[in-house]
Write a protein that holds these residues in place. Structure first.
Motif, PDB file in Angstrom:
ATOM      1  N   VAL A   1       0.836  -1.209   0.000  1.00 26.38           N
ATOM      2  CA  VAL A   1       0.000   0.000   0.000  1.00 26.38           C
ATOM      3  C   VAL A   1       0.868   1.255   0.000  1.00 26.38           C
ATOM      4  O   VAL A   1       0.598   2.218  -0.742  1.00 26.38           O
ATOM      5  CB  VAL A   1      -0.942  -0.004   1.222  1.00 26.38           C
ATOM      6  CG1 VAL A   1      -1.644   1.332   1.368  1.00 26.38           C
ATOM      7  CG2 VAL A   1      -1.963  -1.122   1.090  1.00 26.38           C
TER       8      VAL A   1
ATOM      9  N   THR B   1       1.042   4.270  -2.677  1.00 30.56           N
ATOM     10  CA  THR B   1       0.930   5.684  -2.306  1.00 30.56           C
ATOM     11  C   THR B   1       2.108   6.486  -2.847  1.00 30.56           C
ATOM     12  O   THR B   1       1.930   7.575  -3.418  1.00 30.56           O
ATOM     13  CB  THR B   1       0.859   5.828  -0.784  1.00 30.56           C
ATOM     14  OG1 THR B   1      -0.246   5.078  -0.275  1.00 30.56           O
ATOM     15  CG2 THR B   1       0.702   7.278  -0.379  1.00 30.56           C
TER      16      THR B   1
ATOM     17  N   GLY C   1       3.918  -2.451  -5.380  1.00 25.28           N
ATOM     18  CA  GLY C   1       3.044  -1.302  -5.192  1.00 25.28           C
ATOM     19  C   GLY C   1       3.383  -0.163  -6.135  1.00 25.28           C
ATOM     20  O   GLY C   1       2.487   0.428  -6.760  1.00 25.28           O
TER      21      GLY C   1
ATOM     22  N   SER D   1      -4.294   4.667  -9.715  1.00 25.68           N
ATOM     23  CA  SER D   1      -4.713   4.300  -8.360  1.00 25.68           C
ATOM     24  C   SER D   1      -5.896   5.133  -7.892  1.00 25.68           C
ATOM     25  O   SER D   1      -6.198   5.179  -6.701  1.00 25.68           O
ATOM     26  CB  SER D   1      -3.541   4.479  -7.380  1.00 25.68           C
ATOM     27  OG  SER D   1      -3.077   5.808  -7.390  1.00 25.68           O
TER      28      SER D   1
ATOM     29  N   ASN E   1      -9.457   3.722  -3.121  1.00 19.95           N
ATOM     30  CA  ASN E   1      -8.933   4.669  -2.137  1.00 19.95           C
ATOM     31  C   ASN E   1      -9.365   4.303  -0.717  1.00 19.95           C
ATOM     32  O   ASN E   1      -8.576   4.377   0.231  1.00 19.95           O
ATOM     33  CB  ASN E   1      -9.394   6.084  -2.472  1.00 19.95           C
ATOM     34  CG  ASN E   1      -8.676   6.654  -3.688  1.00 19.95           C
ATOM     35  OD1 ASN E   1      -7.586   6.201  -4.045  1.00 19.95           O
ATOM     36  ND2 ASN E   1      -9.287   7.635  -4.327  1.00 19.95           N
TER      37      ASN E   1
ATOM     38  N   MET F   1      -7.328   1.323   0.418  1.00 23.96           N
ATOM     39  CA  MET F   1      -5.954   1.696   0.748  1.00 23.96           C
ATOM     40  C   MET F   1      -5.876   2.407   2.089  1.00 23.96           C
ATOM     41  O   MET F   1      -4.914   2.225   2.841  1.00 23.96           O
ATOM     42  CB  MET F   1      -5.371   2.574  -0.368  1.00 23.96           C
ATOM     43  CG  MET F   1      -5.068   1.815  -1.647  1.00 23.96           C
ATOM     44  SD  MET F   1      -4.347   2.868  -2.915  1.00 23.96           S
ATOM     45  CE  MET F   1      -2.880   3.483  -2.095  1.00 23.96           C
TER      46      MET F   1
ATOM     47  N   ASP G   1      -3.638   0.921   4.964  1.00 21.07           N
ATOM     48  CA  ASP G   1      -2.595   1.826   5.453  1.00 21.07           C
ATOM     49  C   ASP G   1      -2.700   2.005   6.964  1.00 21.07           C
ATOM     50  O   ASP G   1      -1.691   2.011   7.680  1.00 21.07           O
ATOM     51  CB  ASP G   1      -2.726   3.171   4.747  1.00 21.07           C
ATOM     52  CG  ASP G   1      -1.558   4.105   5.031  1.00 21.07           C
ATOM     53  OD1 ASP G   1      -0.481   3.597   5.393  1.00 21.07           O
ATOM     54  OD2 ASP G   1      -1.718   5.324   4.891  1.00 21.07           O
TER      55      ASP G   1
END
Length: 261
Positions: free
Chosen positions: A23, A27, A81, A90, A96, A99, A103
């Motif tokens: 993740v 990001t 990732g 993404s 979202n 994630m 996260d």
């Protein structure tokens, strides 16, 4: 078994740990995409995002090879990732949200692991808490500085650093009270829960808005929203005043002929 042993040997915890690295790689890759980086930039930013905090913690503890270098899986996951962000956008509401959840789980685990490892090496409470927080948010902070941004944890974003501190304090309490090592999972979950709630409710810590010189991306977005809201209110007030003035003028015009007669 100590809390550190539980967090580093349990298969489920390790799987969640690696998933968190993926993740963070996504990001970091998302930031690289917005900055138009090439594949090398994606890889470097992804690795720093996913592994920077843990590597820095292990280097400070000076207890042999950092965990990220103990086998290929951490690097593979961070590169997966970053590669995902390079090949596939993404963006997307469902992705979202997923994630954010993953996260937050990784943040709680990394904070608890960093604190437990530090305590196991004999560090006192405050250094152990510092390394716990560093383990959780250090990679993101290093990534932001590397690409020329103010780290999000410095203000305007979700309470990730605060959540990491909560998980670290709870982990220290488990060790200090000599509770069953399984309680360290609850300590990590506490930090995860706070991170999720703060992201959902958009909680932030108070800041000194009057003394800001530069702003993080999250702070800029918040400032723009406030400015737009203030501008809309100003325009609405001006429109009401214009309507009132026109109505008053119409009344004067309507009264003028009768006055002349």
């Amino acid at each position: 078994m100590t809390p550190a042993d539980l967090l580093t040997s349990n298969d489920l915890v390790r799987a969640l740990d690696l998933l968190g690295v993926v993740v963070m790689g996504i990001t970091g890759g998302g930031i690289a995409a917005r900055l138009n980086f090439d594949p090398v930039g994606f890889a470097v930013v992804g690795i720093v995002s996913g592994l920077g905090g843990g590597i820095l913690r292990d280097v400070i503890l000076d207890r042999g090879i950092p965990a990220a270098f103990d086998g290929p899986w951490y690097f593979v996951c961070s590169l997966l990732g970053a590669g995902f962000a390079f090949l596939i956008t993404s963006e997307g509401r469902a992705l979202n949200h997923l994630m954010v959840v993953l996260d937050a789980i990784a943040l709680g685990l990394w904070a608890a692991t960093g604190t437990a490892k530090s305590l196991a090496t004999g560090l006192d409470m405050l250094p152990a808490l510092l390394l716990g927080v560093l383990s959780a948010v250090g990679g993101g902070a290093i990534r932001d500085v590397m690409v020329g941004r103010i780290p999000v944890i410095f203000g305007g974003g979700p309470l990730y650093a605060t959540s990491a501190l909560v998980a670290s304090v709870a982990t220290w309490a488990v060790a200090a009270l000599r509770l069953d090592p399984a309680w360290v999972i609850a300590a990590a979950a506490l930090g995860t829960a706070l991170a999720l709630v703060s992201a959902w409710r958009r909680w932030t810590l108070p800041g000194r808005a009057d003394s800001l010189v530069t702003l993080s991306p999250a702070q800029v977005a918040t400032l723009i929203k406030r400015a737009r809201w203030a501008e809309r209110r100003k325009l609405a007030r001006q429109a009401r005043e214009m309507v009132a003035e026109e109505a008053a003028a119409d009344q004067v015009d309507a009264a003028s002929p009768s006055a002349d007669r």
